[in-house]
Design a protein around this motif. Sequence first.
Motif, short mmCIF file in Angstrom:
data_model
loop_
_atom_site.label_atom_id
_atom_site.label_comp_id
_atom_site.label_asym_id
_atom_site.label_seq_id
_atom_site.Cartn_x
_atom_site.Cartn_y
_atom_site.Cartn_z
N ALA A 280 14.18 -20.69 -34.58
CA ALA A 280 13.67 -19.51 -33.86
C ALA A 280 14.35 -19.32 -32.51
O ALA A 280 14.03 -18.37 -31.79
CB ALA A 280 12.16 -19.64 -33.66
N ARG A 281 15.30 -20.18 -32.17
CA ARG A 281 15.93 -20.09 -30.85
C ARG A 281 16.68 -18.78 -30.67
O ARG A 281 16.81 -18.27 -29.56
CB ARG A 281 16.87 -21.27 -30.63
N GLY A 282 17.19 -18.22 -31.77
CA GLY A 282 17.93 -16.97 -31.66
C GLY A 282 17.07 -15.74 -31.84
O GLY A 282 17.59 -14.63 -31.93
N SER A 283 15.75 -15.92 -31.86
CA SER A 283 14.85 -14.78 -32.12
C SER A 283 14.61 -13.93 -30.88
O SER A 283 14.05 -12.84 -30.97
CB SER A 283 13.50 -15.30 -32.63
N THR A 289 19.12 -21.36 -24.26
CA THR A 289 19.93 -22.49 -23.81
C THR A 289 19.21 -23.83 -23.98
O THR A 289 19.86 -24.88 -23.98
CB THR A 289 20.33 -22.33 -22.33
N THR A 290 17.88 -23.82 -24.10
CA THR A 290 17.12 -25.07 -24.15
C THR A 290 16.26 -25.23 -25.40
O THR A 290 15.85 -26.34 -25.73
CB THR A 290 16.19 -25.19 -22.92
N GLY A 291 15.95 -24.12 -26.08
CA GLY A 291 15.04 -24.19 -27.23
C GLY A 291 13.59 -24.25 -26.81
O GLY A 291 12.71 -24.51 -27.65
N GLN A 344 20.88 -28.71 -20.29
CA GLN A 344 20.79 -30.03 -20.91
C GLN A 344 19.45 -30.69 -20.59
O GLN A 344 18.82 -31.31 -21.45
CB GLN A 344 21.93 -30.92 -20.42
N ILE A 345 18.99 -30.53 -19.35
CA ILE A 345 17.70 -31.10 -18.95
C ILE A 345 16.58 -30.45 -19.76
O ILE A 345 15.67 -31.12 -20.26
CB ILE A 345 17.47 -30.91 -17.44
N GLY A 346 16.63 -29.12 -19.88
CA GLY A 346 15.61 -28.44 -20.67
C GLY A 346 15.62 -28.87 -22.12
O GLY A 346 14.56 -29.03 -22.75
N ALA A 347 16.82 -29.04 -22.69
CA ALA A 347 16.92 -29.51 -24.07
C ALA A 347 16.33 -30.91 -24.22
O ALA A 347 15.71 -31.23 -25.24
CB ALA A 347 18.37 -29.48 -24.53
#
Length: 440
Positions: A280-283, A289-291, A344-347
């Motif tokens: 759903a990240r591309g929705s 950038t983090t999901g 990267q931190i958010g991921a």
Amino acid sequence: MSFEPRILIVAQTDDWVGPLSQGLDGFGWPTVTARTLDAAVAALDDFVLEAAIIDASHPDHAQMAQYLSEAARPRRLPIIAVGRPARPDIPGVDMALGEPPHPAQAALRIEQLVRAAITEEEFGLRQRTFAQHGTQLVADVAASGPMRVLVAGAADHRFIALSNALTEVGAEVVAAPTPYTAFDYLHESAFDAAVLWGAPDHAPALSIASGMKRNTRLYHIPLVLYLRTPGEIDLAELYTRGFADVAASNTPEPETAQRVLALATTHRRHLSIRKALEAARGSGLMDPTTGLFTRDLFAEHLRSVAESARARRRPLSVCVLRVSESENLAHARVGGWLDRAMPQIGAMVSRLVRVEDTAARLAPEVFALALPATPGPAARLAAERIAAVIGCTAFDAGPDRSPFVVEFDIGSAEVNPGESVATVLERASQNLAERRKIIA
């Protein structure tokens, strides 16, 4: 101190209930015992019970699981049946054991089943939230084919019998005779569970278990130890080594196979839910950038989670993590190095939370967590663990500069009865600000 039971036991006699109940009390799962189905249903109304253990010899055993499941709604109630024959095929039974479990085993499996139930509740809420925006979340366990189980240990007639029993229940079995071949297989392909054959000193099995628990990719794969002979080692110690289940040497192979399959199915389900969210990240609803959930989606979903928590009589907590100000980060902001690290931190935040927790990015340097079925102190500990893991990671600060690390200010709050989600988020943020003031 008030007594508040968490586990319902339904049995006509105390033959095996007493020792199990006492042991579960020691592991933080106090119990209440009912003799009849009517008394059990009444207990579900009187207390917020998180799981049930039922006696397979009880006259109402065949219908009990379904009755209890209905009585507990809208909470999902995991149910363990104890007694021979072990019948996992009875509707509503999540796990069937031929013999009364060791309290350490019961406590661990209850924890796993309760978290799985909470995950299912949460995923249903997420499906509803996303559907309101025209996006379907689908977690298809069967899409990846049959459950894949690694069976590690030297060939033995009982171990071969277990492999055959796993095949009969639909699993794909891969045999590894040594720890070296086991790790080769684990690194080459994905598995839903692993069964380790106990040797006289357990050294090979413990070596595999230890290596898997040090690997982030293999950490969550459920491990089952199948004991070779009775009385080999303290069971409580084995569960602290990371085993999800331990099958005694006299456990019939078909029962062990069913227990392994149940663990594998839960593990596959969790992976499927994570994949559904990643898809759903591309929705446009997730932060690409983090999901993570966006601020608006998080606020909307949090209202749904709060309503569900009230209906299910479960706690709910919210945490806010904000990047701390420091001289170290002041340098990192020069040239935008902190901005480069934030995705990267958010991921990392999205990967470090449990699958049933909702993580969001509220602002460029602010994250929020919604933790269902989690009291305030436990939620804060979870946020602190996430912050500690990220704090151990060094990020690039550009040429001729040492890498920098990121620390967080953490605020947390448990939702009070009748409290709005806006208020609880504000309280969590105020706690964060107060901590900053005290430190300063």
